[in-house]
Motif scaffolding. Structure first.
Motif, mmCIF file in Angstrom:
data_model
loop_
_atom_site.group_PDB
_atom_site.id
_atom_site.type_symbol
_atom_site.label_atom_id
_atom_site.label_comp_id
_atom_site.label_asym_id
_atom_site.label_seq_id
_atom_site.Cartn_x
_atom_site.Cartn_y
_atom_site.Cartn_z
ATOM 1 N N THR A 487 57.580 48.169 28.194
ATOM 2 C CA THR A 487 59.032 47.898 27.658
ATOM 3 C C THR A 487 60.141 47.669 28.813
ATOM 4 O O THR A 487 60.274 48.082 29.674
ATOM 5 C CB THR A 487 59.450 48.903 26.692
ATOM 6 O OG1 THR A 487 60.511 48.627 26.057
ATOM 7 C CG2 THR A 487 59.600 50.098 27.484
ATOM 8 N N HIS A 488 61.124 46.750 28.265
ATOM 9 C CA HIS A 488 62.183 46.441 29.076
ATOM 10 C C HIS A 488 63.524 47.511 28.699
ATOM 11 O O HIS A 488 64.591 47.193 28.764
ATOM 12 C CB HIS A 488 62.505 45.106 29.255
ATOM 13 C CG HIS A 488 63.158 44.484 28.040
ATOM 14 N ND1 HIS A 488 62.153 44.160 26.911
ATOM 15 C CD2 HIS A 488 64.404 44.169 27.623
ATOM 16 C CE1 HIS A 488 63.070 43.515 25.901
ATOM 17 N NE2 HIS A 488 64.318 43.641 26.319
ATOM 18 N N ASP A 489 62.933 48.124 27.727
ATOM 19 C CA ASP A 489 63.891 49.063 26.554
ATOM 20 C C ASP A 489 63.761 50.294 27.262
ATOM 21 O O ASP A 489 62.879 51.110 26.823
ATOM 22 C CB ASP A 489 63.821 48.853 25.175
ATOM 23 C CG ASP A 489 64.757 49.528 24.256
ATOM 24 O OD1 ASP A 489 65.548 50.053 24.963
ATOM 25 O OD2 ASP A 489 64.613 49.281 23.112
ATOM 26 N N ILE A 490 64.915 50.963 27.665
ATOM 27 C CA ILE A 490 64.965 52.335 28.179
ATOM 28 C C ILE A 490 65.237 53.354 27.055
ATOM 29 O O ILE A 490 64.758 54.613 27.116
ATOM 30 C CB ILE A 490 66.042 52.559 29.134
ATOM 31 C CG1 ILE A 490 65.701 53.982 29.829
ATOM 32 C CG2 ILE A 490 67.508 52.640 28.476
ATOM 33 C CD1 ILE A 490 66.711 54.300 31.099
ATOM 34 N N GLU A 491 65.246 52.894 25.951
ATOM 35 C CA GLU A 491 65.423 54.221 24.714
ATOM 36 C C GLU A 491 64.250 54.493 24.421
ATOM 37 O O GLU A 491 64.341 55.825 23.922
ATOM 38 C CB GLU A 491 66.143 53.224 23.409
ATOM 39 C CG GLU A 491 67.669 53.089 23.550
ATOM 40 C CD GLU A 491 68.172 52.779 22.180
ATOM 41 O OE1 GLU A 491 68.255 53.543 21.353
ATOM 42 O OE2 GLU A 491 68.610 51.463 21.946
ATOM 43 N N PRO A 492 63.076 54.143 24.313
ATOM 44 C CA PRO A 492 62.049 55.006 24.168
ATOM 45 C C PRO A 492 61.804 56.052 25.181
ATOM 46 O O PRO A 492 61.364 57.255 24.865
ATOM 47 C CB PRO A 492 60.575 53.924 24.271
ATOM 48 C CG PRO A 492 61.287 52.637 23.897
ATOM 49 C CD PRO A 492 62.823 52.677 24.316
ATOM 50 N N ALA A 493 62.128 55.677 26.365
ATOM 51 C CA ALA A 493 62.111 56.701 27.575
ATOM 52 C C ALA A 493 62.998 57.768 27.132
ATOM 53 O O ALA A 493 62.613 59.036 27.478
ATOM 54 C CB ALA A 493 62.138 56.153 28.736
#
Length: 697
Positions: A487-493
């Motif tokens: 993913t390029h989305d940090i929110e899951p992390a």
């Protein structure tokens, strides 16, 4: 848990990538767009499937070059099956006209437990199935019975045979094949041939040429006498090719079925089908009775041939239903013959054996129905719970079909099912459905590894968490499965590693940051303490940085994030504009700072940067060579693009310029971020473009 140390080489833009995948848990790989995340997914899937598609990932720069390295993936020998969710999966995801997803039965109902139960039930039907299998001619018999039944067509309201039916067209005006009119006896050879309708059609087509003269259009024989021309026209007068074709076909069917008719029925049919004149009322009544007998026998035979869990699934009293399936030829006497009984007696005998085991059959069917009902309810509750929590007004319902089950789509504002769902769902809704249904496909197919390629970046925050929770914490989720999320989305992390880590335990997910330079992709582990507010990150970097301009860049960002845009902020903004005299720019004013304001602002900055000197630093900012040197000396991409903005203001490429600007301001940045000194978040191509622009300046 075991680790897969995966090495990917010579795949698209990746020369070498080394990533770690922990078995039995969620592995989040976070990184900017364009570094090769989708290539990682494709490479692993290709290697796992061994379908030859790995060669398609060969980099363009190596194609056609002798001795060039080939695409390869190592470290996943234990993985032989994979399912990947990506944009292609969503695009190919088929929302059927009458069900939410193609093969919903296979995905949601057909478990190994289901197959085992069905196998046990089918054993009870084995005798009846064998009775049909041992007599393959039964299939032809059923087909012929259907052909004869269908020839009667839909009856009139009074129950009589419609004139448009094949039977009426064939026999209604008498059988002129077996009863050739005297005037046409010379044509007997053609009329009684195997396919007379073709000859009759050919003969009729020629009559239009008779008016051209007194010569036969077929043989050029003279037709001087009127009776000669009448003979030539008689075929068209007496025969209709379509009716003759129906008659011939029905005669063949009746002949094949002949042995199955009772002797009396055979005799009566022979009289009816060979009658010279149109059918009488009694004959029509007899044919109607025959049709009803045929329909009854077809229903009985097909009911027994197709006996199964599904045919008895909705029967409340199976013990009373089974005896009704027995074929009673005595009640359909027109079909009561020795050959018919030779077919039905073995079937009835097997049915009697099944009736003796009706208690076991009833128990197994009811037990199987209960398990299916439970499976349906669990799947429906799981999906509908997600849809509600994510704010969707849709729900799903799994309903029984004649020989299967299908998942239907419902909407809160619609009383009926939604047909052709793909015409109504938005892209986001399709994506959400596809993702959740993908999870159930994983549960059904049980692959060694699951790959999610940027699955939730297009959703808002609430829907992101709803999907994450559904995928990895919901009932029947992907928890404890080897799952790779790219993913390029940090929110899951942020959610699973920091803010909501207590909800994602046993097993605890892993998260790493992906970066790529010169074709070498590497990953850096992300711990909870690595995810912090960028304001705090700025302070930490200022404490460790050595260059005064770089420190000032982070301080300006710090002020902006905490919304402190007073004189100190304006002083730093003026510095990066290279203004010898700093200015104050607000919504209400735009003017030069006074000496007193400048001194006060400088003093404020010095609380964070004690060595700060505006005049000395503005001189550096206006020294292009010195600034380019600073650009070259830092190896942090974030600092390079900030320095580029100070030097050049903007890039001539609008896309690159937009990326730089969005890293300079905070409108599009998350509150929680990673330290750019440890995690290289700026794509290599952006840094390269900035370096090239400075070199060309």
């Amino acid at each position: 848990m075991a680790n897969f140390e995966v090495t990917i080489e010579n795949c698209n833009s990746i020369d070498t990538a080394n990533i770690l995948v922990t078995e039995g848990r969620l592995n989040i790989k976070y990184g900017p767009n364009g570094i090769g995340k989708s290539t990682i997914a494709k490479a692993i899937v290709s290697q796992a499937k061994q379908d030859g598609s790995l060669a398609d990932l060969a980099p363009f720069k190596l194609r056609g070059k002798k001795g060039a390295g080939q695409p390869s993936v190592s470290g996943i020998d234990a993985i032989s099956s994979a399912l990947v969710f990506d944009e292609e999966y969503v695009n190919l995801f088929v929302f059927q006209q009458d069900e939410v997803v193609k093969n919903s039965f296979d995905i949601f109902i057909k478990t190994p437990e289901y197959d085992t139960a069905m196998s046990e039930i089918e054993k009870l039907f084995a005798g009846i199935k064998k009775a049909f299998a041992d007599r393959p001619e039964i299939e032809q018999m059923i087909k012929d019975l259907k052909d004869l039944r269908d020839a009667f067509g839909k009856p009139n309201k009074d129950g009589s045979i419609a004139k448009s039916s094949k039977v009426h067209k064939a026999f209604g005006s008498g059988n002129k094949i077996d009863n050739i009119p005297d005037t046409l006896l010379p044509f007997e050879t053609f009329v009684t041939s195997k396919n007379p309708s073709k000859w009759i059609g050919w003969q009729i087509k020629g009559k239009e040429f008779l008016d051209l003269g007194d010569t036969c259009p077929y043989c050029a024989t003279s037709l001087e006498k009127p009776e000669q021309k009448e003979t030539a026209l008689a075929v068209a007068k007496e025969y209709d090719p379509t009716a003759i074709n129906h008659l011939n076909n029905l005669k063949e069917v009746i002949e094949r079925l002949g042995a199955y008719f009772s002797p009396a029925c055979q005799e009566n049919l022979s009289q009816i089908t060979k009658a010279k004149t149109e059918l009488t009322a009694i004959q029509i009544s007899y044919l109607n009775d025959l049709k009803n007998s045929i329909e009854a026998l077809i229903q009985q035979l097909e009911g027994l041939r197709n006996i199964s869990f599904y045919s008895l699934r909705d029967v409340d009293e199976i013990d009373k239903k089974l005896p009704l399936l027995k074929i009673e030829l005595g009640l359909i006497d027109k079909l009561d013959s020795e050959p018919s009984r030779a077919v039905t007696d073995p079937i009835n005998a097997q049915l009697n054996s099944l009736i003796e085991q009706v208690g076991s059959l009833k128990g197994q069917i009811n037990k199987h129905k209960a398990k299916i009902k439970k499976t349906i309810e669990e799947n429906q509750d799981s999906i509908n719970g997600f849809l509600r929590s994510a704010g969707y007004k849709y729900s799903v319902k799994i309903i029984s079909e004649s020989d299967s089950y299908k998942m239907k789509l419902e909407h809160d504002d619609l009383s009926d099912f939604v047909e052709a769902a793909t015409n109504h769902l938005s892209y986001g809704e399709k994506n959400a459905f596809a993702l959740v249904l993908f999870m159930h496909q994983v549960l059904s197919e049980d692959p060694d590894i699951v790959i999610l390629d940027d699955p939730i970046s297009s959703f808002d925050k609430n829907k992101k968490f709803a999907i994450l929770h559904q995928l990895f914490r919901g009932k029947g989720s992907l928890r404890n499965r080897t799952t790779l999320m790219l993913t390029h989305d940090i929110e899951p992390a942020i959610d699973v590693i920091k803010s909501l880590s207590h909800k994602f335990q046993d097993p605890k997910p892993t998260a790493t940051f992906l970066s790529c330079r010169n074709g070498i992709l590497k990953e850096t582990p992300i711990a909870g303490e690595d995810i912090r507010t960028f304001a705090k990150i700025c302070i930490d970097i200022m404490d460790g940085a050595s260059d005064a301009i770089v420190k000032a860049i982070y301080l300006r960002r710090h002020y902006e994030i905490i919304d402190d845009v007073g004189h100190a902020y304006n002083l730093l903004a003026s510095l990066f504009k290279g203004r010898p005299v700093p200015t104050i720019a607000t919504a209400l004013e735009n003017r030069d700072m006074s000496e007193e304001e400048k001194a006060a602002a400088e003093s404020e900055v010095q609380k964070m940067l004690p060595a700060f000197n505006y005049d000395a630093l503005v001189a550096q900012v206006n020294d292009a060579a010195a600034m380019k040197q600073k650009f070259a000396e830092t190896d942090v991409g974030y600092e390079k693009i900030q320095l580029f903005r100070v030097i050049k203001g903007k890039h001539q490429d609008d896309v690159i310029s937009k990326f730089i600007n969005e890293s300079y301001h905070i409108e599009n940045e998350y509150v929680m971020q990673l330290n750019p000194h440890k995690f290289e978040s700026v794509p290599e191509y952006v840094v390269d473009e900035c370096a090239k622009a400075l070199q060309d300046a």
